[in-house]
Design a protein around this motif. Structure first.
Motif, PDB file in Angstrom:
ATOM      1  N   GLY A   1      18.942 -46.923  39.724  1.00 32.43           N
ATOM      2  CA  GLY A   1      18.768 -47.177  38.462  1.00 32.43           C
ATOM      3  C   GLY A   1      18.877 -46.931  36.908  1.00 32.43           C
ATOM      4  O   GLY A   1      17.027 -46.802  36.648  1.00 32.43           O
ATOM      5  N   ASP A   2      19.492 -46.608  36.393  1.00 37.75           N
ATOM      6  CA  ASP A   2      19.352 -47.034  34.873  1.00 37.75           C
ATOM      7  C   ASP A   2      20.069 -47.991  33.977  1.00 37.75           C
ATOM      8  O   ASP A   2      21.136 -48.311  33.710  1.00 37.75           O
TER       9      ASP A   2
ATOM     10  N   THR B   1      23.827 -42.700  46.863  1.00 35.20           N
ATOM     11  CA  THR B   1      23.841 -41.981  45.925  1.00 35.20           C
ATOM     12  C   THR B   1      24.434 -42.534  44.198  1.00 35.20           C
ATOM     13  O   THR B   1      23.705 -42.405  43.360  1.00 35.20           O
ATOM     14  N   TRP B   2      25.521 -42.738  44.246  1.00 37.89           N
ATOM     15  CA  TRP B   2      25.918 -43.171  42.732  1.00 37.89           C
ATOM     16  C   TRP B   2      25.062 -44.637  42.133  1.00 37.89           C
ATOM     17  O   TRP B   2      25.515 -44.424  41.136  1.00 37.89           O
ATOM     18  N   CYS B   3      24.232 -44.926  42.886  1.00 36.77           N
ATOM     19  CA  CYS B   3      23.398 -45.919  42.653  1.00 36.77           C
ATOM     20  C   CYS B   3      22.379 -45.227  41.976  1.00 36.77           C
ATOM     21  O   CYS B   3      21.881 -45.873  41.389  1.00 36.77           O
ATOM     22  N   ILE B   4      22.548 -43.777  41.791  1.00 36.99           N
ATOM     23  CA  ILE B   4      21.030 -43.844  41.358  1.00 36.99           C
ATOM     24  C   ILE B   4      21.951 -42.358  40.216  1.00 36.99           C
ATOM     25  O   ILE B   4      22.798 -41.567  40.662  1.00 36.99           O
ATOM     26  N   SER B   5      21.297 -43.381  38.847  1.00 42.19           N
ATOM     27  CA  SER B   5      22.423 -42.779  38.293  1.00 42.19           C
ATOM     28  C   SER B   5      22.079 -41.295  37.925  1.00 42.19           C
ATOM     29  O   SER B   5      21.167 -40.677  37.563  1.00 42.19           O
TER      30      SER B   5
ATOM     31  N   ARG C   1      19.130 -38.164  38.255  1.00 50.98           N
ATOM     32  CA  ARG C   1      18.927 -37.480  38.910  1.00 50.98           C
ATOM     33  C   ARG C   1      18.189 -35.910  38.361  1.00 50.98           C
ATOM     34  O   ARG C   1      17.330 -35.324  39.494  1.00 50.98           O
ATOM     35  N   GLU C   2      17.783 -35.678  37.440  1.00 52.46           N
ATOM     36  CA  GLU C   2      16.944 -34.184  37.236  1.00 52.46           C
ATOM     37  C   GLU C   2      15.717 -34.779  37.083  1.00 52.46           C
ATOM     38  O   GLU C   2      14.759 -34.041  38.188  1.00 52.46           O
ATOM     39  N   ALA C   3      14.897 -36.106  36.364  1.00 51.43           N
ATOM     40  CA  ALA C   3      13.523 -36.134  36.618  1.00 51.43           C
ATOM     41  C   ALA C   3      13.429 -37.087  38.137  1.00 51.43           C
ATOM     42  O   ALA C   3      11.993 -36.804  38.679  1.00 51.43           O
ATOM     43  N   CYS C   4      13.930 -37.933  38.052  1.00 52.09           N
ATOM     44  CA  CYS C   4      13.720 -38.941  39.521  1.00 52.09           C
ATOM     45  C   CYS C   4      12.424 -38.942  40.050  1.00 52.09           C
ATOM     46  O   CYS C   4      11.460 -39.402  40.325  1.00 52.09           O
TER      47      CYS C   4
END
Length: 362
Positions: free
Chosen positions: A65-66, A247-251, A255-258
């Motif tokens: 998350g962010d 997936t919604w937990c991954i801000s 997602r670009e850098a992961c």
């Protein structure tokens, strides 16, 4: 002693002795929480604080998350991932300030999680201190009437504390952490209370006729109705947040850098998709489908496995969740579950199975 005195039926759970239910049935206790207020002792879970100029930067190397983007005093569900993109644990992370975060980890994972944090802290070059709140107990106070009961014991205006917000406040004059969150789908709170005050506060809350104590049994049926995952059943070290429908937990900002542990695996899954997905199931009449029951097609081909299941007192139906091959994951897909050697109908269904009532700004 408090639980036994109040009729709690105690069972071993994650190294603790926990009440599975009290004098009422699990169905009665589930319905009570949906209509009034229930108090759960979840002190087997562990609150953790990270403080320091680099506390958030450090945590974001381990979760998806962010946290930086959150407003102070608000939180969000996130997951710790391993190098294979699997879920080490799920947790609600609250950004207390730019230099402090608070989160609670699951009882069965507390040693694993703490060791994971310590391992990465040891190799981290930055300003971060970790505190394990073993001096606090945690009560979950859930249900539509929880707010009006709790308001009697706090001076703060709870109508201004929305879902996922946390504040330090006094309950009956005792300093506590109050978070508007829970694991039932209902409005409610998680209360972190100093150990020496928790029984007194629990007695004050349960003295109100609208409040009943509730155990692990109704807690499980409530979270299943709400479509919420249980670690060890629906999540584990081999399941990624993409497969789990998280997936919604991954801000989007991440997602670009992961740039977290296992991020390379998850970035590939985001781009290419996954082969299995967590789904909800409405199951036919008869015995409910439980964990490890096979999910099959009409011709008997196994396409998945149930991870949680039971009877929903509110929906008055057998419900379950599990993982199926992606081709069979569309809502409305007709499948079957194998229960006690017999096949029963199962339809892929939208979760949650009942409407949730989280308290959000109107």
């Amino acid at each position: 002693d408090f639980h036994v005195k109040n009729g709690g039926k105690m069972v071993p759970f994650a190294g603790w002795s926990m009440p599975i239910q009290y004098k009422d049935s699990i169905i009665e206790a589930t319905n009570h929480c949906r209509t009034k207020a229930s108090l759960f002792d979840v002190s087997h879970m562990l609150g953790i604080t990270l403080k320091g100029k680099n506390a958030i930067d450090f945590l974001q190397t381990l979760i998806v998350g962010d946290i930086k983007a959150l407003e102070n005093g608000t939180g969000s569900l996130s997951v710790f991932t391993n190098e294979h993109g699997g879920i080490i644990d799920d947790t609600v992370v609250t950004k207390v300030s730019d230099e402090e975060v608070y989160f609670v980890v699951n009882a069965g994972n507390r040693d694993k999680d703490v060791n994971h944090l310590k391992k990465h802290l040891a190799g981290y070059n930055g300003d971060v201190d970790m505190t394990l709140h073993t001096d606090n107990a945690i009560l979950a106070f859930q249900g539509p009437q929880a707010v009006s009961v709790l308001q009697q014991f706090v001076k703060d205006d709870l109508s201004k504390l929305y879902f996922s917000m946390m504040r330090r406040m006094e309950i009956d004059g005792k300093p506590c952490l109050v978070t508007r969150t829970g694991y039932t789908g209902e409005d409610g709170f998680e209360l972190a209370i100093p150990n020496e005050h928790v029984v007194g506060i629990a007695e004050k809350l349960t003295a109100d006729e609208r409040v009943r104590l509730a155990g692990l049994g109704p807690r499980d049926s409530l979270r299943l109705e709400a479509g919420l995952c249980l670690y060890g059943n629906d999540l584990d070290d081999s399941i990624s947040p993409i497969e789990a429908g998280l997936t919604w937990c991954i801000s989007k900002s991440r997602r670009e850098a992961c740039d977290f542990v296992g991020g390379d695996v998850i970035k590939k899954q985001l781009a290419d998709g996954v082969t299995k997905k967590r789904v909800g199931l409405l199951v036919g009449k008869g015995a409910p489908a439980r964990q490890h029951a096979d999910i099959v097609t009409a011709d008997g081909t196994k396409v998945g496995e149930v991870t949680s299941g039971g009877f929903s007192p509110v929906a008055q139906a057998n419900v379950a969740m599990g993982y199926v091959e992606k081709a069979h994951s569309k809502i409305g897909t007709e499948l079957k579950v194998v229960v006690r050697g017999k096949e029963n109908s199962a339809t892929v269904a939208k979760m949650p199975f009942i409407p949730t009532t989280y308290y959000r700004p109107s």
